[in-house]
Structures are given as C-alpha cells and as structure tokens.
Design a protein around this motif. Structure first.
Motif, PDB file in Angstrom:
ATOM      1  N   SER A 120      -4.939  -2.586   3.863  1.00  6.64           N
ATOM      2  CA  SER A 120      -4.065  -2.030   3.019  1.00  6.64           C
ATOM      3  C   SER A 120      -4.831  -1.450   1.922  1.00  6.64           C
ATOM      4  O   SER A 120      -4.264  -0.551   1.157  1.00  6.64           O
ATOM      5  N   ILE A 121      -6.043  -2.040   1.347  1.00  6.94           N
ATOM      6  CA  ILE A 121      -6.534  -1.551   0.333  1.00  6.94           C
ATOM      7  C   ILE A 121      -7.355  -0.199   0.514  1.00  6.94           C
ATOM      8  O   ILE A 121      -7.154   0.682  -0.267  1.00  6.94           O
ATOM      9  N   SER A 137       0.817  -1.358  -0.005  1.00  6.42           N
ATOM     10  CA  SER A 137       0.152  -0.059   0.073  1.00  6.42           C
ATOM     11  C   SER A 137       0.853   1.309  -0.047  1.00  6.42           C
ATOM     12  O   SER A 137       0.862   1.989  -1.108  1.00  6.42           O
ATOM     13  N   SER A 138       1.617   1.540   1.096  1.00  4.71           N
ATOM     14  CA  SER A 138       2.501   2.641   1.395  1.00  4.71           C
ATOM     15  C   SER A 138       3.580   2.920   0.201  1.00  4.71           C
ATOM     16  O   SER A 138       3.522   3.940  -0.438  1.00  4.71           O
ATOM     17  N   VAL A 182      -3.016  -3.353  -5.866  1.00  5.32           N
ATOM     18  CA  VAL A 182      -2.640  -3.599  -4.264  1.00  5.32           C
ATOM     19  C   VAL A 182      -2.550  -5.194  -4.399  1.00  5.32           C
ATOM     20  O   VAL A 182      -1.805  -5.751  -3.788  1.00  5.32           O
ATOM     21  N   CYS A 236       2.277   2.928  -3.168  1.00  5.91           N
ATOM     22  CA  CYS A 236       1.912   4.301  -3.652  1.00  5.91           C
ATOM     23  C   CYS A 236       2.880   5.341  -3.985  1.00  5.91           C
ATOM     24  O   CYS A 236       2.644   6.284  -4.607  1.00  5.91           O
ATOM     25  N   LYS A 252      -6.192   1.931   2.460  1.00  3.64           N
ATOM     26  CA  LYS A 252      -4.978   3.098   2.632  1.00  3.64           C
ATOM     27  C   LYS A 252      -4.579   3.272   1.323  1.00  3.64           C
ATOM     28  O   LYS A 252      -4.559   4.563   0.967  1.00  3.64           O
ATOM     29  N   ALA A 253      -4.635   2.591   0.343  1.00  7.98           N
ATOM     30  CA  ALA A 253      -4.244   2.704  -1.170  1.00  7.98           C
ATOM     31  C   ALA A 253      -5.432   3.456  -1.738  1.00  7.98           C
ATOM     32  O   ALA A 253      -5.090   4.257  -2.623  1.00  7.98           O
TER      33      ALA A 253
END
Length: 247
Positions: free
Chosen positions: A190-191, A90-91, A148, A94, A193-194
């Motif tokens: 995670s999704i 994610s982080s 992701v 991105c 956040k993305a």
C-alpha cells in the motif's frame, strides 16, 4: 491523438528539467520543508476524518450483508482489514488527495505563470521548474507513507467502533478477523503504491499549472484538468501495480 502526444512530450521535458540537481541546496531544503508542511501535514485531518467514517461504513455494510450462518462473523473484521490495507488507504485516499493537493499545486503554479513570476525567475537565470516543482514532488512522496499509515490506523479504528453498535458484530470476533492471516507485505504494498501515486499527483498538477496560457480562467481549467488526468492515471497505475505486485 496529436495533442496527447504533444502534452506527453512537454510533460517529459518538464520532468527532466524539474528533477535535476538543485544549484542551491539550502534553498531546496527550505522549500522542501515548506511543501511537506503545506501538502502533507495540512492533509492529515481530512485523511483521518474520511478514514474513520469509511472504515465504519465498510464494517457496517459487510455486517449487514453477511447473513448466512455458514459464514463466520470474524469475516467482517478480516474483510474490512483487507479492503482498507489493499485499496482504500492507498488508491482511494490518493484519489481524494488528487482533488485537494493536485488542485492546490496547479492553482499555485498557474497563478505564478499568469502573473509572470515564473518569467521573472527565468530572466534571473533561475531554473524555475526545478525550484518550484521538485520540492513539491519530493515532499509529497516523502510524506505520503505517513498519511497512508494514519489512514490504515484510523480506518481500522472506525471498523472497531462499528463493531460495538453494528448488527451481528461483536468486538471479539471483529478483533479475531483483524488478526486472521495478516500479511505484513500488504502494508508495504500500500505504501509503495501511494508513493507512486504521489509522484503522479504532484508531477501532473505541476505540469498543468506550469503550462497555463492566458488569465485566471485558464488557471481554473488547468486545475480541473490536473485533477481529472491525475485521477485517471492513478486508476491505470493501480491496475498495473496490482498485476505486478500481487499476481
């Protein structure tokens, strides 16, 4: 400080103008499909390649540092999975996409600004911000979960590949570590956040491109600023979202 507040006000007004209901839905959906393909589908290969190698390196680095006999070998698979699910897919991914997608969006809109195409749209009564920016934001936010998932899957595959030739690793222990205390919420986390990062990337890049003043040199500066500011905002959002969703 005054300049930062001025830019924040401009950004807010632009987003208000951009995220209004489209006047022609058929044109919006055509633009949306085009942006999904250009911003999302074209990024699949770079996501896969980076994820495979990073997953492999993470597993190898952990195996080289887990030397104590008190630490079980399945810790390598467990830690690799947690790093990939919680942060990398994610982080970190991105942040990489901010460089590729963000600079592309900013350069495209900035070029349209300096060549007076946006001015021509405004004269014809078209909401240029809505027409140009909204499909990019929605398209990237819709497709980012796919990227992701690809990143998670290929990153873990890279770790599995490392388990076959890594020092002190076996496939069976690595596989056990991957399954050990698996929390499905981490995938959703995670999704989510993305998706928020996708909005940050597309909106900030669009803002810098839309407000370019001058010529081609300023387009390059706007593209650089878009990547830098969106990267900083992603890191700030990561801290906030981690505190909200995991604490």
């Amino acid at each position: 400080m005054h300049n930062a507040l001025h830019q924040l006000g401009e950004y807010t007004l632009l987003m208000k103008k951009s995220l209004s209901l489209p006047t022609r839905w058929n044109m919006f959906f055509k633009q949306l499909i085009r942006e999904i393909y250009k911003l999302g589908v074209d990024s699949i290969w770079i996501v896969i390649i980076i994820s495979v190698f990073i997953g492999t390196v993470i597993a190898l680095q952990i195996s080289l540092n887990v030397t104590s006999p008190l630490i079980p070998k399945f810790t390598i698979g467990y830690t690799t999975r947690e790093i990939i699910l919680l942060e990398f897919s994610s982080s970190i991914m991105c942040l990489i996409l901010a460089g590729k997608v963000g600079s592309s969006i900013s350069s495209e809109i900035g070029t349209m600004r300096v060549t007076e195409q946006i001015d021509a749209m405004e004269i014809m009564g078209v909401n240029s911000a809505n027409f140009l920016i909204m499909p990019k934001i929605i398209g990237l936010m819709l497709f980012i979960p796919v990227l992701v998932i690809f990143s998670m899957f290929t990153g873990i595959l890279g770790g599995v590949a490392a388990s076959h030739f890594g020092n002190g690793m076996t496939f069976s222990s690595f596989e056990f570590g991957l399954q050990y205390y698996f929390n499905v919420f981490y995938v959703s986390y995670s999704i989510i956040k993305a998706v928020i990062y996708a909005f940050i990337i597309a909106s900030i890049a669009s803002y810098f491109g839309y407000n370019v003043k001058g010529g081609s040199l300023e387009v390059g500066k706007a593209s650089t600023n878009a990547v830098v500011i969106s990267s900083v905002m992603i890191l700030m959002a990561d801290v906030i979202l981690t505190n909200i969703m995991l604490m």
